[in-house]
Design a protein around this motif. Structure first.
Motif, mmCIF file in Angstrom:
data_model
loop_
_atom_site.group_PDB
_atom_site.id
_atom_site.type_symbol
_atom_site.label_atom_id
_atom_site.label_comp_id
_atom_site.label_asym_id
_atom_site.label_seq_id
_atom_site.Cartn_x
_atom_site.Cartn_y
_atom_site.Cartn_z
ATOM 1 N N ASN A 3 5.689 -15.018 -36.711
ATOM 2 C CA ASN A 3 4.850 -14.049 -37.429
ATOM 3 C C ASN A 3 3.797 -14.750 -38.283
ATOM 4 O O ASN A 3 2.670 -14.270 -38.401
ATOM 5 N N GLU A 6 0.997 -15.987 -35.994
ATOM 6 C CA GLU A 6 0.161 -14.869 -35.576
ATOM 7 C C GLU A 6 -0.750 -14.409 -36.723
ATOM 8 O O GLU A 6 -1.915 -14.078 -36.506
ATOM 9 N N TRP A 7 -0.212 -14.388 -37.952
ATOM 10 C CA TRP A 7 -1.004 -14.001 -39.124
ATOM 11 C C TRP A 7 -2.149 -14.975 -39.351
ATOM 12 O O TRP A 7 -3.276 -14.566 -39.641
#
Length: 129
Positions: A3, A6-7
């Motif tokens: 995550n 991806e951020w």
């Protein structure tokens, strides 16, 4: 962890975020440039490169004939035409960030005052260079 990656990828695609980071770096570079000029270069009568160096040279040369010419004004007068050419030749973003940098340097030279770090000229030259 996935995550977070991806951020970070999303942030790298965000133009506003990139501009904010670039502006932060420009502000830091302007502060560093003024600090180096006042702490290391000016006490040793050294001149930097580029338009800032030309403005410093003009200031020193005109002092010889008793004309007070502001280095800050010289920085602006030399950089503004170049920035206008960059808008057409390179990019608006580059011209904007460059303009922010040289304007900040000009303003900070007038408003901030840093004392020399060393009394020894050789040390100032080594660190200033």
């Amino acid at each position: 962890m996935k995550n977070v990656i991806e951020w970070i990828k999303k942030l790298n695609k965000n133009k506003k975020f990139k501009l904010i980071i670039s502006l932060g770096m420009v502000i830091i570079s302007a502060l560093l440039q003024v600090y180096i000029l006042q702490v290391f270069m000016t006490p040793c009568d050294l001149i930097s490169g580029g338009f800032t160096g030309i403005a410093l040279f003009m200031n020193k040369a005109l002092k010889l004939i008793h004309i007070d010419f502001s280095t800050s004004l010289g920085i602006l007068l030399l950089n503004i035409p170049a920035a206008l050419l960059c808008v057409k030749g390179i990019s608006k973003r580059f011209a904007f960030l460059s303009s922010v940098q040289f304007t900040l340097v000009s303003l900070l030279l007038q408003s901030l005052e840093f004392k020399p770090f060393f009394d020894d000229m050789v040390l100032n030259i080594l660190f200033g260079g």
